[in-house]
Scaffold this active site. Structure first.
Site, PDB file in Angstrom:
ATOM      1  N   GLY A   1      32.607  30.329 -24.443  1.00 10.02           N
ATOM      2  CA  GLY A   1      33.956  30.522 -24.955  1.00 10.02           C
ATOM      3  C   GLY A   1      34.196  29.632 -26.158  1.00 10.02           C
TER       4      GLY A   1
ATOM      5  N   HIS B   1      -9.936  -1.516   4.978  1.00  9.43           N
ATOM      6  CA  HIS B   1     -10.704  -0.273   4.979  1.00  9.43           C
ATOM      7  C   HIS B   1     -10.496   0.546   6.252  1.00  9.43           C
ATOM      8  CE1 HIS B   1     -13.026  -2.593   2.009  1.00  9.43           C
ATOM      9  NE2 HIS B   1     -13.187  -3.511   2.944  1.00  9.43           N
TER      10      HIS B   1
ATOM     11  N   ASN C   1      -8.038 -11.004  10.194  1.00 14.65           N
ATOM     12  CA  ASN C   1      -8.864 -10.037   9.484  1.00 14.65           C
ATOM     13  C   ASN C   1      -9.110  -8.821  10.373  1.00 14.65           C
ATOM     14  OD1 ASN C   1     -10.865  -9.590   7.046  1.00 14.65           O
ATOM     15  ND2 ASN C   1     -11.966  -8.985   8.900  1.00 14.65           N
TER      16      ASN C   1
END
Length: 461
Positions: A145, A369, A383
């Site tokens: 518009g 790991h 550990n």
């Protein structure tokens, strides 16, 4: 000032069973962004006009302090939707903000700027503005518009594309779909609304010309960014709007002292917090209430949801962290999975293919790991060898285990919960632990190795 959000449209271009305003961008529905910029503009009295699939919207916003009004005819047009909430602004002698529920890109500062503009006009010109319209200049205004003004710069009407003359189509200032109406003038103007001859709808844009004819002044206010006036009408526009919001978040973080590498590839949701000198690498996803503290690093391809990464901690590439905390100077990853209220203690290291589930690691624990640590508390400086599994589930119930400080768990150990492993205990590699191990004890549990000569089934060919 009050605000009305118009969210009664059918949203057919979305081709979805879900209401348009409930589709998400960066983990939040479209309507959340609209509510957010209104509330950040210090407007607390908010109404929502609904119709199509209203129940889902009401349910989604049940914790928001908003009033709901229903538009009986969702094809009645935008002005009809506004009039559906007439009771909300009955008796007001103030301005009311009217915006669309599919317009999530408006900035709070823009709304505040519109409010200041109205106050300045009232103070210096001693008039009330009938309508203040958010606008922007577009190089190609096709489909929008047009804002038509008189010689003084006042807005006299808004002309839709399909009804514009050739001269009006050359106007580049377009309607942004956000309005501030002075309520006494608005109530007078809506009495003169007439349905469109083409669609039989009542248009909110017609109010501007009616106010002009009644002698009221209407003005426009320029959006600070072109993108603010863009609505979301289909899935592609949803993607565009999401990218705009994402880049705003990233720019704000970068200008606040956060380094973001390849920002176009980074995904960060609105509630995420990132502190000074943190560093975010490519293809990172940060969701929910994630907090990244000072000098922390989140590296390539990592996914964090409701995670807390403390100061100087590092998340190495391709790690997944959800509902968990990584403490100061800890390192996690690459390719680890941390979930369910786990905590990685200060200076600890959780490495490749390690999964933590409701695990609490104290300071300087090493689990580098191929391990699964479920429902376990591990003392500092312990550990955990490669391949360690803390088996927490017996098929019916999950159990908690405890491993003391400075313990050594050898590679490929299996700890059957619930177990207590004492401080300084040493578990030899390959052991299956089915009993508690006292402090400082050495535990070895292995089947006897048998060597049967010439019994190999491998043929020598």
């Amino acid at each position: 000032m009050k605000a009305i959000i118009l969210a009664a449209g059918l949203g057919t271009r979305f081709k979805s069973e879900k209401h348009k305003v409930l589709h998400e961008m960066l983990g939040k529905p479209i309507i959340w962004y609209v509510l957010n910029y209104i509330k950040q503009s210090n407007i607390v009295d908010i109404a929502l006009v609904v119709s199509h699939k209203k129940e889902s919207i009401i349910e989604a916003l049940k914790h928001e302090n908003v009033s709901f009004f229903e538009q009986a005819n969702p094809k009645g047009g935008t002005a009809d939707a506004l009039l559906s909430a007439k009771a909300f602004f009955e008796g007001m002698d103030d301005y009311i903000l009217v915006t669309n529920g599919d317009a999530p890109l408006v900035k709070p500062d823009t709304i505040k700027g519109m409010q200041r503009f109205l106050h300045m006009v009232e103070e210096y010109e001693k008039i009330k503005v009938g309508a203040l319209v958010l606008s922007s200049f577009l190089p190609d205004p096709t489909g929008y518009g047009r804002i038509v003004k008189n010689g003084k710069g006042d807005v006299i009407k808004i002309v839709e594309e399909k009804e514009a003359t050739y001269e009006q189509k050359q106007i580049n200032e377009v309607n942004g779909g956000v309005y501030m109406f002075y309520v006494p003038y608005l109530k007078e103007a809506v009495k003169h609304l007439k349905p469109s001859e083409k669609t039989n709808e009542l248009y909110i844009t017609d109010i501007i010309e009616i106010m002009t004819n009644l002698g009221y002044t209407c003005r426009s206010f320029m959006a600070s960014e072109i993108t603010e006036i863009f609505g979301v009408n289909d899935r592609w526009e949803l993607s565009f709007a999401e990218s705009v919001i994402k880049m705003r978040i990233l720019e704000n973080l970068a200008r606040s002292g956060v380094t973001i590498h390849s920002p176009e590839s980074v995904y960060i949701e609105p509630d995420v917090q990132v502190e000074l000198d943190a560093e975010i690498f490519p293809n990172v996803v940060l969701k929910g209430n994630t907090v990244i503290h000072k000098k922390a690093k989140v590296m390539n391809g990592s996914y964090l949801e409701n995670a807390t990464i403390k100061e100087k901690a590092t998340v190495l590439p391709m790690s997944y962290i959800k509902n968990s905390t990584v403490e100061e100077e800890a390192i996690v990853g690459p390719m680890c999975h941390i979930r369910d209220n786990s905590v990685v203690g200060k200076g600890s290291h959780v490495g490749s293919f390690v999964e933590l589930k409701n695990a609490k690691l104290q300071e300087n624990v090493m689990a580098k790991h191929l391990s699964y640590l479920g429902d376990v508390n591990i003392g500092k400086k312990t550990n955990i060898g490669a391949g360690t599994v803390v088996a927490n589930f017996d098929g019916k119930q999950k159990y908690q285990s405890y491993i003391g400080q400075k313990a050594f768990i050898g590679s490929n150990s299996l700890i059957i919960a619930p177990r207590n492993i004492g401080d300084f205990a040493f578990i030899a590699g390959g052991s299956v632990i089915t009993k508690d191990i006292p402090p400082k004890a050495l535990a070895i549990e292995r089947a006897e190795l048998k060597i049967l000569e010439d019994k190999s089934k491998v043929k020598d060919e």
